[in-house]
Write a protein that holds these residues in place. Sequence first.
Motif, short mmCIF file in Angstrom:
data_model
loop_
_atom_site.label_atom_id
_atom_site.label_comp_id
_atom_site.label_asym_id
_atom_site.label_seq_id
_atom_site.Cartn_x
_atom_site.Cartn_y
_atom_site.Cartn_z
N PHE A 22 23.82 27.86 112.60
CA PHE A 22 25.27 27.82 112.41
C PHE A 22 25.65 28.55 111.12
N ASN A 23 24.86 28.34 110.08
CA ASN A 23 25.07 29.04 108.81
C ASN A 23 24.98 30.55 109.03
N ARG A 36 28.76 31.05 100.84
CA ARG A 36 29.59 29.89 100.49
C ARG A 36 29.22 28.67 101.35
N LEU A 37 29.01 28.88 102.65
CA LEU A 37 28.63 27.78 103.53
C LEU A 37 27.21 27.31 103.22
N MET A 38 26.31 28.24 102.92
CA MET A 38 24.94 27.86 102.57
C MET A 38 24.91 26.98 101.33
N ASP A 39 25.72 27.30 100.34
CA ASP A 39 25.78 26.50 99.12
C ASP A 39 26.19 25.06 99.44
N LYS A 40 27.09 24.89 100.41
CA LYS A 40 27.51 23.54 100.82
C LYS A 40 26.39 22.82 101.55
N PHE A 41 25.71 23.52 102.45
CA PHE A 41 24.62 22.91 103.20
C PHE A 41 23.46 22.53 102.29
N ARG A 42 23.26 23.30 101.23
CA ARG A 42 22.13 23.02 100.34
C ARG A 42 22.28 21.68 99.64
N TRP A 43 23.47 21.19 99.50
CA TRP A 43 23.66 19.86 98.92
C TRP A 43 23.01 18.80 99.81
N VAL A 96 4.73 29.09 109.84
CA VAL A 96 3.76 29.37 108.78
C VAL A 96 4.22 30.57 107.95
N PHE A 97 4.57 31.67 108.62
CA PHE A 97 4.96 32.88 107.91
C PHE A 97 6.32 32.71 107.22
N HIS A 98 7.25 32.04 107.89
CA HIS A 98 8.61 31.90 107.36
C HIS A 98 8.60 31.01 106.10
N LEU A 99 7.92 29.90 106.19
CA LEU A 99 7.84 29.02 105.02
C LEU A 99 7.09 29.69 103.88
N GLY A 100 6.02 30.40 104.23
CA GLY A 100 5.27 31.12 103.20
C GLY A 100 6.15 32.13 102.48
N ALA A 101 6.97 32.85 103.24
CA ALA A 101 7.86 33.85 102.64
C ALA A 101 8.92 33.19 101.76
N VAL A 102 9.51 32.10 102.25
CA VAL A 102 10.58 31.44 101.51
C VAL A 102 10.06 30.87 100.19
N PHE A 103 8.93 30.20 100.22
CA PHE A 103 8.41 29.60 98.99
C PHE A 103 7.87 30.65 98.04
N THR A 104 7.36 31.74 98.56
CA THR A 104 6.96 32.85 97.70
C THR A 104 8.17 33.43 96.98
N GLY A 105 9.27 33.60 97.73
CA GLY A 105 10.50 34.11 97.14
C GLY A 105 11.06 33.19 96.08
N ARG A 106 11.03 31.89 96.35
CA ARG A 106 11.61 30.92 95.42
C ARG A 106 10.78 30.72 94.17
N PHE A 107 9.47 30.54 94.33
CA PHE A 107 8.64 30.09 93.22
C PHE A 107 7.84 31.20 92.54
N PHE A 108 7.61 32.32 93.22
CA PHE A 108 6.82 33.39 92.62
C PHE A 108 7.67 34.62 92.28
N LEU A 109 8.64 34.93 93.11
CA LEU A 109 9.50 36.07 92.84
C LEU A 109 10.80 35.68 92.16
N ASP A 110 11.05 34.36 92.06
CA ASP A 110 12.24 33.83 91.39
C ASP A 110 13.52 34.41 91.99
N LEU A 111 13.58 34.43 93.32
CA LEU A 111 14.75 34.94 94.03
C LEU A 111 15.52 33.80 94.68
N ASP A 112 16.82 33.96 94.76
CA ASP A 112 17.62 33.04 95.56
C ASP A 112 17.41 33.42 97.02
N THR A 113 16.85 32.50 97.80
CA THR A 113 16.54 32.81 99.20
C THR A 113 17.78 32.65 100.07
N ASN A 114 18.80 33.43 99.74
CA ASN A 114 20.06 33.41 100.49
C ASN A 114 20.02 34.47 101.58
#
Length: 204
Positions: A22-23, A36-43, A96-114
Amino acid sequence: MMNRIHYISGVIITIFISFHLFNHSYSLFGVEEHIRLMDKFRWVYRNVFAETLLLIAVFIQIFSGIRLFLRRRKNTTGFFEKLQVWSGLYLAVFFVFHLGAVFTGRFFLDLDTNIYFGVAGLNTFPINLFFIPYYGLGILSFFGHISAINYVKMKNNVLGLTPRKQSVLIFVLGVVVTLVLFYGLTNGYRGIEIPTEYHILIGK
């Protein structure tokens, strides 16, 4: 017991994916509205409790899904039974691949996974030749899995539709949703400009 655990974890994941899709549909209204909607869902889902629950559900789904695939792949007959088994396998690999990419982006590349993180590959040639079928099959596998489960579990007609027709309709809905999301996530197939900080994802 394995089937029961797999089903419960699947319900938890389905709720999250429904919000996630939906997002993504808000990309039809532009990148800013999507963010803007993602920021609301993240709460709701980006907190220790929700993320832990979701990760446990995903790990259970991957483990039990692969075990069920290995157990059932040679004994399935009929289109929807095979669809359930093979779509489940693809979803396990996709997670497996999607979670790996998201956590790599968040914790290793310091990117907002938007949205920019998610669509960088979709909007960059030639790597979009991989990401288009990768994401497309992910969405289709999600709807295909639900379609197959409906066919197996549903015993009653709904609005005059037999379980088989219901399942076909669910799968067709998945095709439509996939096309609509690709339209939004590529700015009407014109492409979304990717900010400089995300160029590391596309080799620039």
